[in-house]
Design a protein around this motif. Sequence first.
Motif: not given
Length: 392
Positions: A267-271, A290-298, A300-302
């Motif tokens: 929810n925080v990262i809008g996904q 994890e690589p696929a999950l990291a793409a969503y994090i990057d 948002w955070a990027g």
Amino acid sequence: MSTQSLNSHPSRPLDGVRVLDFTRVLAGPYCTAMMADLGADVIKVEAAHGEDYRHIGPFKDGESLLFQAINRGKRSIALDLKSPEAIATIKALLAECDVLIENFRPGVMEKLGLGYPALSELFPRLVYVSVSGFGQSGPNAKKPAYDIIVQAMSGLMDATGEPDAAPTMVGEAMGDVAGGLFAAWGTMVALFERSRTDRGRHVDVALFDGLVSMMPILACRTLMGEETPTRTGNRHPLSAPFGTYQASDGHFALAVLNDRLFATFCNVIGQPGLAQDARFASDPLRRENEPALAAYIDQWAGALPVDEVVEQLSAAGIPASTIQTVAEAWASPQAVERGLASTVTHPDLGVLNLPEQPVHFSGVARGGRRPAPALNADERDILNTLKKDQSA
């Protein structure tokens, strides 16, 4: 236990405990420094030229700051251990001591006539602690060991670093620290046992053993899971998202360990839909993907600075942090509030800010310690104390 403690600070847990300290370099002195912090009278026995860390930097006005840090609160006496007179003095001191701690290679103290079998006959209540690289037994027992050697042999170095890069040593002497911690722990256990049995015991501590035992995640995967753990860099080997990630102006640390936190994180990262994504339905699956999950994090955070990323995650109850420097950690309000360091006044260096043991005991104030001693600075005081104790 001895009848007095020379630490003037009132009511500390180890007041009245006297330690004869034959240790040098890091592991053993780290142990005895923590004991001195808590009131023990630690008598540091050194050769005429002083122990190795007196000659290792960084230096200030000719004094080793590293020596100051891990020999705080102790007293120093210089003795030639090859001299019969010195051995006689040591035995007289031991009559007034509760603990002997040494970190020579196995066999050295026996050659001096100061091994446990001989001393336990003379002083049955003595707690005798030996700290060495590999312990008193085993094929490596007499091999020399410094921290980097122990890190290399323990598996820690092989498990540290990026997957496609060289093994990496940890940025602190964790093998020595592990040995010092377990030496302190073993000493306390033996003293507790003595309070019930009135007899001391030999405590055998190995840096290798200590560091191997401080890796429970790697142990369970190896001993029970029959895995060969590999390096995972700044990602947790078993959980995700759990590691460091990139924001627009730096990196941040993130720890999401269960499904509830993961749903909140999404929810925080809008996904929010990621919480129902089959690839991320459990912690093992999240780590596998994890690589696929990291793409969503990057993604948002990027687009956000580190401070804003951490603020949003923390507000939602998700463990997250900026990556602090060592200086920032020591100066942080949390470290200051917890009293992880306190000042002492050195006769030549002035006021020094030194670390102290981290455990808080109710009713025991922190600080109030003496600085590390000059070489042989306390010979007269120690010998006079010995005479007083013998005449009492």
